[in-house]
Design an enzyme around this catalytic site. Structure first.
Site, short mmCIF file in Angstrom:
data_model
loop_
_atom_site.label_atom_id
_atom_site.label_comp_id
_atom_site.label_asym_id
_atom_site.label_seq_id
_atom_site.Cartn_x
_atom_site.Cartn_y
_atom_site.Cartn_z
N HIS A 142 0.85 -1.19 0.00
CA HIS A 142 0.00 0.00 0.00
C HIS A 142 0.88 1.23 0.00
CE1 HIS A 142 -0.11 0.31 4.71
NE2 HIS A 142 1.06 0.45 4.22
N LYS A 179 -2.25 12.62 9.36
CA LYS A 179 -3.71 12.70 9.29
C LYS A 179 -4.29 13.13 10.64
CE LYS A 179 -6.34 8.91 8.83
NZ LYS A 179 -7.50 8.91 9.75
#
Length: 883
Positions: free
Chosen positions: A141, A547
């Site tokens: 990923h 984030k």
């Protein structure tokens, strides 16, 4: 393209573009190609401050008949992919990586001389490189958007370009290459860009092994040869035979954090695949060596081993080949679920493969055949040193809560209460006592939950596997010493004597701020120190911390955490290895590897480093041997320089400045992302986030939970979604307020400029921010909003965000003392400018398709759904990153 770009790059883009145009014309007619040219022309003029052309482009795209939407998106997507091929080819041919600043492209030979000039003895160079342990960890990923079927075609196209350039005086060879190029481009056009199904974890692992087979298998010995030659010239010595400064590990098939598709059975299959692929590759090497090493002269040691055979090297290699082939057959039988019976012993360890080859090497050198010894045989020895018998070391990653669940169920079963209800001291006491106890803790016939059984089965797979095939056990969402002790106890209970390095992963702002305290408490536990020895690995998370807190606050928290960890491990006389979980984008810790490593705190590298290489970045950095060689040089340069010529400690006033900037940026970021009630509805409305779940990027679900807001999203789709709209919000939100506040104060501008000039950490951060802003486009973001957002409150938020972006650009240019972004890196600026006329139509089409999808409540035709996914892939290709 701009006339400043290299002529060969321009020519190759033109060759590929012309061929694509002919292919499309053959398929859909000249009239359709005319439409593509009309769209491209409008987009190009629109980029030249022609507002009328921009308006015409949008109207033209919205008026396209439904049957044209998919082929138009495919045409622009393919052109961007072909541009990437040409650029990749250019980089490989000229061995140049466009860094952020002129003159900063790392050169290993120049660095060795600089280190010598700084007073380091030649022997120190050799010892440092021989002891260097850099592991590049391949992960699946944020995954590769482009299908692997197409990647193979793109690699073949690159080979055609190489052949054409090398056959300028052999027209028949060049003509064949041109014909093959046309064929491959036609194949690519007539191949679906989007997978119909998500890849499985095993598919991802096979892709990782394919990168090794097709690129790294050649690049690794090439890298060692280059390093050998440079060391000989600079230090008068060669690299030791068994030295492996760079190695490779993998998460593909081992990373089960949030991915229910990675099971114990999958991990076992991937481990077997690695053994099978390694044996197959070594068998090819040995067949070649057996063919070439026909000499009869040998030393006494080799003669004693093989007897009076007239071809002693072939005799020894024949035996070794039989064992390697038996290993390959054994692994294949295990994969197929078949029994395996052979009277030939399989290869279990690196040394069983290395020792016979070393005997051949020493014999050749002893009898004066050094030239032969240092040919293909040395290449194979280098491969064995780097790849071992499994190609990569497989890391295992699991979330801390899954281990806590095991002990919660176990403590309940044993009548001890609930582990989850215990405080940290109780957990530590229990775990340490059981680590010292000789009796087993887990009952033989324990009726536990399926989730707990899966965790235990994973440890059983680890216990059965040879240590050489395994890397590190990574604990995500680690926050306490008990998280590490729990894994250590599970290894003892299920794995017996096997002990893998255990790396807690600190990935939220709070966890990063507590990382030093956690490791201090852990290393102060005598029971843990006896088990862990003199080494400790710690993983720093970039994605989730950014984030969670915003990029600026996260970057400073990561820096401070590393400083604390270095000091604590030094006090405890423990060798620290930092594992950096970086992604491809700025919002996930991405950026040039050389600058990123040199911007770490002094002493944090010290010859040892692990770093993730993710998804599409694996192909960009390691997909071809020449580029893989350059990427390895960059890592070796950076780690060597950071070890022997570390950056200075930041001045106290710089720390105070960063504390303040970080606090302002964090509050500004949280004020929008966490506290503004309109933010999540705006995010869901203006980005393709909801459609991302249908894009079959990888085996991992896009969300940790199906409900919830931003916190439920993984960092990858969070950044992917904002990248698609060109607002790029995760990488900059909050920074503008922080810098603007400081510029408004006396001496602020001078302080920030001084920090930029003399502190690699701060300078690298600003460089990456500059690159990010050059790719951002508030006009495109505004168009998505006009098309997709109806509510005035959400529109007001969008306008506010774009104004923040604009103010940040002004502030950044002030700090950089520049008139335009990328003023000192024109090649990068031109590359972005050249791509924009091909990306802009995809943005227009994506917004249109998103609106149609919402109007139809997600029930648009399969063709339009596919077109929407192609726009996502095309924009990612054009911007050279996904998430």
């Amino acid at each position: 393209m701009s006339h400043d770009l290299h002529e060969s790059l321009r020519d190759n883009v033109r060759i590929l573009g012309d061929s694509l145009g002919r292919t499309i014309a053959d398929d859909l007619g000249d009239g359709f190609v005319d439409k593509i040219e009309t769209i491209r022309g409008l987009a190009k003029r629109g980029r030249q401050d022609d507002s009328e052309s921009r308006r015409e482009l949008i109207e033209y795209l919205r008026a396209l008949p439904e049957k044209d939407l998919l082929p138009v998106t495919r045409a622009f997507n393919q052109f961007l992919n072909f541009s990437n091929i040409a650029e990749q080819h250019y980089r490989a041919r000229f061995r140049r990586v466009e860094d952020y600043k002129p003159g900063t492209q790392p050169d290993l030979g120049e660095l060795l001389e600089r280190i010598r000039g700084a007073g380091h003895a030649p022997r120190k160079l050799v010892e440092t490189l021989a002891a260097m342990r850099v592991e590049l960890v391949l992960t699946a990923h944020p995954t590769e958007v482009i299908r692997r079927t197409l990647i193979r075609k793109y690699d073949a196209i690159d080979e055609c370009l190489t052949t054409m350039e090398g056959a300028t005086e052999r027209e028949e060879i060049a003509a064949r290459a041109r014909g093959r190029l046309e064929e491959l481009i036609s194949q690519a056009w007539h191949t679906d860009e989007i997978r119909h199904e998500r890849p499985t974890p095993v598919d991802e692992a096979k892709w990782g092994f394919a990168v090794i087979e097709n690129s790294l298998w050649q690049a690794v010995p090439d890298f060692h040869r280059e390093l050998d030659d440079l060391l000989l010239a600079s230090a008068g010595e060669r690299l030791p035979l068994d030295a492996a400064p760079l190695r490779f590990a993998s998460w593909m098939g081992g990373d089960r954090d949030g991915n229910p598709n990675v099971t114990a059975r999958v991990t076992e299959e991937v481990l077997l695949l690695g053994r099978w692929m390694a044996a197959d590759l070594y068998a090819r090497d040995l067949l070649r060596l057996k063919s070439e090493l026909s000499m009869w002269k040998a030393n006494g040691a080799l003669r004693a081993e093989v007897g009076s055979d007239p071809e002693p090297y072939r005799a020894l290699l024949k035996r070794l080949l039989a064992r390697v082939e038996a290993t390959r057959d054994w692994a294949k039988a295990r994969l197929d679920g078949r029994p395996f019976d052979s009277n030939v012993a399989i290869i279990e360890t690196r040394d069983q493969l290395y020792a016979p080859l070393l005997s051949c090497y020493r014999s050749l050198c002893d009898v004066g055949l050094d030239t032969i010894a240092n040919g293909a045989l040395l290449d194979t020895l280098r491969r064995v040193a780097v790849f071992g018998v499994s190609l990569t070391k497989l890391d295992i990653r699991q979330e801390a809560g899954r281990h806590a669940q095991v002990f919660d169920e176990l403590s309940d079963c044993l009548g001890l209460g609930h582990y989850r209800d215990w405080d940290e001291a109780q957990r530590q006491d229990f775990l340490l006592e059981e680590l010292e106890s000789p009796r087993p803790l887990i009952p033989r016939r324990w009726d536990c939950s399926a989730e707990t059984r899966e965790v235990i089965d994973t440890f059983r797979v680890i216990a059965r596997e040879h240590r050489e095939a395994l890397g590190t056990y990574v604990i995500s969402m680690a926050g306490q010493p008990s998280d590490v002790l729990a894994v250590a106890l599970l290894m003892k209970e299920v794995g017996g004597d096997l002990q893998l390095p255990i790396a807690p992963l600190f990935e939220t702002l709070d966890d990063l701020n507590r990382a030093g305290d956690v490791i201090e408490r852990l290393l102060s536990l005598p029971g843990y120190r006896r088990m862990a020895g003199d080494g400790q690995e710690v993983m720093i998370g970039y994605s989730d911390s950014a984030k969670d807190a915003g990029q600026l606050a996260a970057a400073w928290a990561q820096y401070r955490a590393q400083e604390q960890l270095v000091g604590i491990c030094r006090q405890h006389d423990v060798a620290l290895t930092l594992f950096h979980g970086r992604g491809g984008t700025v919002g996930r810790g991405g950026g040039p590897a050389h600058a990123a490593i040199l911007s770490q705190p002094p002493g944090s590298v010290n010859g040892s480093l692990r770093v993730t290489e993710q998804g599409e970045m694996i192909r960009f950095k390691f997909g071809q041997p020449d580029i893989a060689l350059r990427s390895m040089e960059i890592y070796a340069c950076a780690v060597l320089e950071a070890t022997l010529l570390p950056p200075p400690d930041p001045e106290p006033v710089w720390r105070e400045e960063m504390d303040r900037l970080s606090d302002i940026a964090h509050r500004a970021y949280v004020g929008v992302v966490r506290e503004d009630p309109d933010f999540v509805p705006y995010f869901r409305s203006v980005t393709p986030e909801s459609a991302l779940g249908r894009l079959p990027l990888g085996s991992r679900p896009a969300k940790r939970r199906q409900e919830g807001g931003v916190e439920s999203l993984r960092a990858i789709p969070w950044i992917f979604a904002w990248t698609q709209t060109r607002l790029m919000l995760p990488a900059w939100l909050g920074s503008g307020e922080a810098f603007a506040t400081r510029l408004d104060e006396p001496g602020g501008r001078e302080r920030l400029r001084d920090m930029r000039a003399r502190w690699p950490f701060f300078g690298t951060y600003l460089d990456m921010l500059e690159m990010l802003l050059a790719k951002a486009d508030p006009d495109i973001a505004a168009y998505y909003e006009r098309r997709l957002v109806d509510e005035p409150a959400l529109q007001a938020l969008g306008k506010s965000l774009r104004e923040r972006l604009s103010r940040l650009e002004t502030v950044l240019l002030d700090i950089l003392d520049q008139d335009t972004l990328l003023e000192h890196t024109p090649l990068i600026r031109q590359a972005i400018e050249v791509r924009n006329p091909y990306i802009d139509p995809l943005h227009g089409l994506q917004a249109e398709l998103l609106q149609r999808n919402r109007d139809a409540d997600g029930a648009i035709s399969p063709e339009l759904s596919r077109a929407l996914m192609v726009t996502m892939a095309g924009i990612a290709a054009g911007l050279r990153n996904t998430g």
